[in-house]
Design a protein around this motif. Structure first.
Motif, PDB file in Angstrom:
ATOM      1  N   GLU A  68       0.821  -1.212   0.000  1.00  0.00           N
ATOM      2  CA  GLU A  68       0.000   0.000   0.000  1.00  0.00           C
ATOM      3  C   GLU A  68       0.856   1.264   0.000  1.00  0.00           C
ATOM      4  N   MET A  69       0.386   2.268  -0.736  1.00  0.00           N
ATOM      5  CA  MET A  69       0.960   3.617  -0.684  1.00  0.00           C
ATOM      6  C   MET A  69       0.082   4.437   0.260  1.00  0.00           C
ATOM      7  N   LEU A  70       0.654   4.905   1.341  1.00  0.00           N
ATOM      8  CA  LEU A  70      -0.128   5.579   2.374  1.00  0.00           C
ATOM      9  C   LEU A  70      -0.224   7.081   2.134  1.00  0.00           C
ATOM     10  N   GLU A  71      -1.078   7.729   2.898  1.00  0.00           N
ATOM     11  CA  GLU A  71      -1.229   9.190   2.935  1.00  0.00           C
ATOM     12  C   GLU A  71      -1.697   9.773   1.601  1.00  0.00           C
ATOM     13  N   LEU A  72      -2.549   9.026   0.897  1.00  0.00           N
ATOM     14  CA  LEU A  72      -3.078   9.518  -0.382  1.00  0.00           C
ATOM     15  C   LEU A  72      -4.514  10.023  -0.267  1.00  0.00           C
ATOM     16  N   GLY A  73      -5.105   9.887   0.902  1.00  0.00           N
ATOM     17  CA  GLY A  73      -6.441  10.425   1.107  1.00  0.00           C
ATOM     18  C   GLY A  73      -7.469   9.847   0.152  1.00  0.00           C
ATOM     19  N   ASP A  74      -8.339  10.721  -0.376  1.00  0.00           N
ATOM     20  CA  ASP A  74      -9.428  10.277  -1.259  1.00  0.00           C
ATOM     21  C   ASP A  74      -8.930   9.768  -2.604  1.00  0.00           C
ATOM     22  N   THR A  75      -7.672  10.017  -2.930  1.00  0.00           N
ATOM     23  CA  THR A  75      -7.138   9.572  -4.223  1.00  0.00           C
ATOM     24  C   THR A  75      -6.533   8.168  -4.142  1.00  0.00           C
ATOM     25  N   ALA A  76      -6.559   7.546  -2.967  1.00  0.00           N
ATOM     26  CA  ALA A  76      -5.841   6.287  -2.767  1.00  0.00           C
ATOM     27  C   ALA A  76      -6.282   5.200  -3.741  1.00  0.00           C
ATOM     28  N   ARG A  77      -7.571   4.972  -3.863  1.00  0.00           N
ATOM     29  CA  ARG A  77      -8.028   3.887  -4.735  1.00  0.00           C
ATOM     30  C   ARG A  77      -7.620   4.143  -6.184  1.00  0.00           C
ATOM     31  N   ALA A  78      -7.826   5.371  -6.653  1.00  0.00           N
ATOM     32  CA  ALA A  78      -7.486   5.696  -8.045  1.00  0.00           C
ATOM     33  C   ALA A  78      -5.990   5.538  -8.298  1.00  0.00           C
ATOM     34  N   GLU A  79      -5.163   5.938  -7.335  1.00  0.00           N
ATOM     35  CA  GLU A  79      -3.717   5.830  -7.522  1.00  0.00           C
ATOM     36  C   GLU A  79      -3.262   4.371  -7.523  1.00  0.00           C
ATOM     37  N   HIS A  80      -3.880   3.532  -6.702  1.00  0.00           N
ATOM     38  CA  HIS A  80      -3.519   2.115  -6.711  1.00  0.00           C
ATOM     39  C   HIS A  80      -4.013   1.439  -7.992  1.00  0.00           C
ATOM     40  N   GLU A  81      -5.157   1.860  -8.482  1.00  0.00           N
ATOM     41  CA  GLU A  81      -5.607   1.341  -9.776  1.00  0.00           C
ATOM     42  C   GLU A  81      -4.641   1.741 -10.882  1.00  0.00           C
ATOM     43  N   ALA A  82      -4.124   2.949 -10.833  1.00  0.00           N
ATOM     44  CA  ALA A  82      -3.167   3.411 -11.842  1.00  0.00           C
ATOM     45  C   ALA A  82      -1.894   2.573 -11.809  1.00  0.00           C
ATOM     46  N   VAL A  83      -1.456   2.217 -10.602  1.00  0.00           N
ATOM     47  CA  VAL A  83      -0.285   1.354 -10.474  1.00  0.00           C
ATOM     48  C   VAL A  83      -0.571  -0.016 -11.081  1.00  0.00           C
ATOM     49  N   GLY A  84      -1.752  -0.556 -10.798  1.00  0.00           N
ATOM     50  CA  GLY A  84      -2.121  -1.847 -11.377  1.00  0.00           C
ATOM     51  C   GLY A  84      -2.150  -1.803 -12.898  1.00  0.00           C
ATOM     52  N   ARG A  85      -2.707  -0.738 -13.459  1.00  0.00           N
ATOM     53  CA  ARG A  85      -2.725  -0.604 -14.928  1.00  0.00           C
ATOM     54  C   ARG A  85      -1.304  -0.563 -15.476  1.00  0.00           C
ATOM     55  N   ALA A  86      -0.425   0.146 -14.781  1.00  0.00           N
ATOM     56  CA  ALA A  86       0.962   0.242 -15.235  1.00  0.00           C
ATOM     57  C   ALA A  86       1.625  -1.136 -15.247  1.00  0.00           C
ATOM     58  N   VAL A  87       1.325  -1.957 -14.248  1.00  0.00           N
ATOM     59  CA  VAL A  87       1.882  -3.315 -14.212  1.00  0.00           C
ATOM     60  C   VAL A  87       1.515  -4.069 -15.484  1.00  0.00           C
ATOM     61  N   GLY A  88       0.235  -3.993 -15.873  1.00  0.00           N
ATOM     62  CA  GLY A  88      -0.208  -4.673 -17.088  1.00  0.00           C
ATOM     63  C   GLY A  88       0.362  -4.050 -18.346  1.00  0.00           C
ATOM     64  N   GLN A  89       0.325  -2.731 -18.428  1.00  0.00           N
ATOM     65  CA  GLN A  89       0.788  -2.043 -19.636  1.00  0.00           C
ATOM     66  C   GLN A  89       2.283  -2.209 -19.860  1.00  0.00           C
ATOM     67  N   LEU A  90       3.047  -2.365 -18.797  1.00  0.00           N
ATOM     68  CA  LEU A  90       4.490  -2.536 -18.919  1.00  0.00           C
ATOM     69  C   LEU A  90       4.893  -3.979 -19.197  1.00  0.00           C
ATOM     70  N   GLY A  91       3.922  -4.867 -19.227  1.00  0.00           N
ATOM     71  CA  GLY A  91       4.209  -6.254 -19.542  1.00  0.00           C
ATOM     72  C   GLY A  91       4.824  -7.046 -18.406  1.00  0.00           C
ATOM     73  N   ILE A  92       4.597  -6.626 -17.176  1.00  0.00           N
ATOM     74  CA  ILE A  92       5.123  -7.347 -16.016  1.00  0.00           C
ATOM     75  C   ILE A  92       4.279  -8.601 -15.804  1.00  0.00           C
ATOM     76  N   ASP A  93       4.929  -9.745 -15.631  1.00  0.00           N
ATOM     77  CA  ASP A  93       4.245 -11.032 -15.661  1.00  0.00           C
ATOM     78  C   ASP A  93       3.432 -11.343 -14.418  1.00  0.00           C
ATOM     79  N   HIS A  94       3.941 -10.957 -13.243  1.00  0.00           N
ATOM     80  CA  HIS A  94       3.296 -11.340 -11.986  1.00  0.00           C
ATOM     81  C   HIS A  94       3.162 -10.134 -11.069  1.00  0.00           C
ATOM     82  N   LEU A  95       2.010 -10.038 -10.404  1.00  0.00           N
ATOM     83  CA  LEU A  95       1.794  -9.007  -9.395  1.00  0.00           C
ATOM     84  C   LEU A  95       1.281  -9.668  -8.132  1.00  0.00           C
ATOM     85  N   VAL A  96       1.938  -9.398  -7.017  1.00  0.00           N
ATOM     86  CA  VAL A  96       1.459  -9.806  -5.697  1.00  0.00           C
ATOM     87  C   VAL A  96       1.221  -8.516  -4.924  1.00  0.00           C
TER      88      VAL A  96
END
Length: 504
Positions: free
Chosen positions: A401-429
């Motif tokens: 988790e990335m802390l101290e993001l307030g109301d933007t937390a969910r959107a920012e974590h979704e953006a990280v998840g999208r980046a994992v897929g778009q960058l072709g990274i094989d596994h995410l835990v």
């Protein structure tokens, strides 16, 4: 600090001697500590009352370790009279520590103070700059991330008559914080790295963050230097908020704004471990199209030993600060090429005997640094697949988790998840409150194996790298994901001795 008497300590901190002779001339220092386990003979122990630990409970331990004096808010019941006689009582030990740090600075008029702030990269830039300045004179820099109202004056107390440079890393949780830190360690050089999403939950917007970060350049004297990121519009705009001279730096080519000094990286290129080489370009200007006499651009080769494209920006920022502090550009380029990471768990690259590479970046995380780390992981995987025997290398991202993001937390974590897929990274835990949002976004973006781990032990069990794979571990500090990296390295099937090697 230079040792001082107990009486003088009371004067500079605004306190009073709890007992004993008001003319007590015992010498205190040179060390100032807040942890009784770090007491050295003669040290001043500052008793801070925290949420879970109260330093007043450790006065006896500090005395046994050799402390000479104690900065306290109260005298605990039953305290040994000899310890009480060495106590200076103040209303607020944190504020008193700040006054002590400022008194150390005031006693060193030849000292150059460099303040560094930014949403990300402060510690890495501080470490680089400290190594550059050390070639020119005694340099004091913060340990780890000592960047608040406690860490800044603690760092200041390490300066003495032999110190030429003091680096003060400055963080902020709201407006006025950096202004206060500048009062404790008045800077003559101020470096602003960027304005990102870190702490946006506390500030409300990036514009509000920019207002707070800009307090650093507002504190500079007219003969000082504001060292600003020329590719971040919120930062470069701070040139209007300072009376100091302006140096602009850039990791993406020549800055297009006028400044007294321009420093940038040209022709960046990376090796298999995503360590960048570039040409450091230094040019002095007064206005667009108007060259200073004899101010032809200087060009010097740099080969960083640090991992990641983001380190190029940190390096040119450190270079600009070192140059305005008086170092020669050629000396700076040589120093950058020799510099190593001084802080733990910041893109530490370790390779197991079976070829598995672990990238331990578990010290901290925010949206900007998370994206930079993922880009480095993807780049390293691509390059590794061109090496004989590693054509099937895969990338693993273990992200907390990335802390101290307030109301933007969910959107920012979704953006990280999208980046994992778009960058072709094989596994995410993924771990933490927004792990499912991260995993869902990664799956939609094309990651073939995104999973949620409930806790650190489960994450360790789910990461099963094959020889040649690369594993990135990153999260905010409170997640303590360095345990995942340590477990992966300890599981090296080729290491019978229990030892392992690391590369910087």
């Amino acid at each position: 600090m230079e040792p001082l008497t107990l009486t003088r300590l009371a004067e500079v901190t605004g306190g009073r001697l709890a007992a004993g002779d008001p003319a007590d001339d015992r010498q205190v220092g040179p060390d100032v500590v807040i942890d009784s386990r770090r007491v050295t003979p003669g040290a001043l122990f500052v008793a801070l009352a925290g949420e879970h630990v109260d330093g007043h409970d450790y006065l006896g331990a500090a005395a046994e370790a050799g402390a000479t004096a104690y900065l306290v808010q109260r005298i605990p019941d039953g305290l040994d009279d000899r310890i009480a006689a060495a106590c200076v009582v103040v209303d607020d030990p944190v504020a008193a520590l700040g006054r002590l740090g400022r008194s150390v600075i005031d006693a060193l008029p030849e000292l150059t103070v460099i303040g560094i702030t930014g949403s990300s990269g402060k510690t890495s830039t501080k470490d680089l700059l400290a190594q550059l300045l050390a070639d020119a004179g005694e340099t004091v820099a913060p340990e780890g991330s000592y960047n608040n109202e406690i860490g800044v004056p603690l760092t200041a107390t390490r300066a003495d008559a032999s110190t030429r440079f003091l680096i003060s890393e400055m963080g902020a949780r709201g407006r006025g914080h950096i202004s206060y830190l500048c009062e404790l360690t008045p800077p003559t050089i101020g470096v602003v790295l960027n304005v990102g999403q870190a702490h946006v939950g506390e500030f409300g917007s990036r514009d509000a963050i920019a207002v707070a970060k800009g307090e650093l350049v507002e504190a500079l004297p007219s003969d000082g230097w504001a060292v600003l990121n020329g590719t971040d519009s919120r930062v470069s705009a701070m040139a209007e908020r300072t009376s100091a001279r302006v140096a602009l730096f850039s990791a993406a080519g020549q800055p297009d704004q006028p400044a007294d000094l321009l420093v940038w990286a040209d022709e960046p290129d990376a090796d298999d471990l995503d360590r960048y080489s570039f040409t450091l370009v230094v040019e002095r200007k007064r206005a667009v199209g108007v060259e200073q006499p004899g101010a032809e651009a200087q060009r010097h080769a740099v080969a960083l030993r640090l991992v990641g494209r983001h380190q190029v920006a940190n390096a040119v920022a450190a270079a600009a600060a070192a140059i305005v502090a008086g170092l020669d550009p050629a000396q700076v380029a040589t120093g950058l090429s020799a510099a190593t990471s001084r802080s733990r768990w910041r893109m530490e690259v370790s390779e197991r005997g079976d070829g598995v590479v672990v990238l331990n970046d578990a010290y901290n995380a925010n949206p900007d640094s998370m994206m930079a780390a993922l880009e480095s992981l993807a780049a390293m995987v691509r390059r590794r697949r061109h090496r004989p025997g590693f054509e099937q290398a895969r990338g693993w991202a273990v992200l907390g988790e990335m802390l101290e993001l307030g109301d933007t937390a969910r959107a920012e974590h979704e953006a990280v998840g999208r980046a994992v897929g778009q960058l072709g990274i094989d596994h995410l835990v993924a771990l933490g409150a927004d792990a499912e949002a991260m995993v869902d976004a990664a799956r939609v973006a094309g990651c073939p194996d995104p999973v949620v781990a409930g806790e650190t032990g489960e994450a360790i069990a789910r990461v099963r790298p094959e020889p040649g794979d690369l594993v990135l571990v990153k999260a905010s500090r409170l997640m303590a994901l360095e345990r995942v990296a340590e477990a992966l390295l300890a599981a090296d099937p080729t290491d019978e001795s229990g030892t392992r090697g690391a590369t910087e």
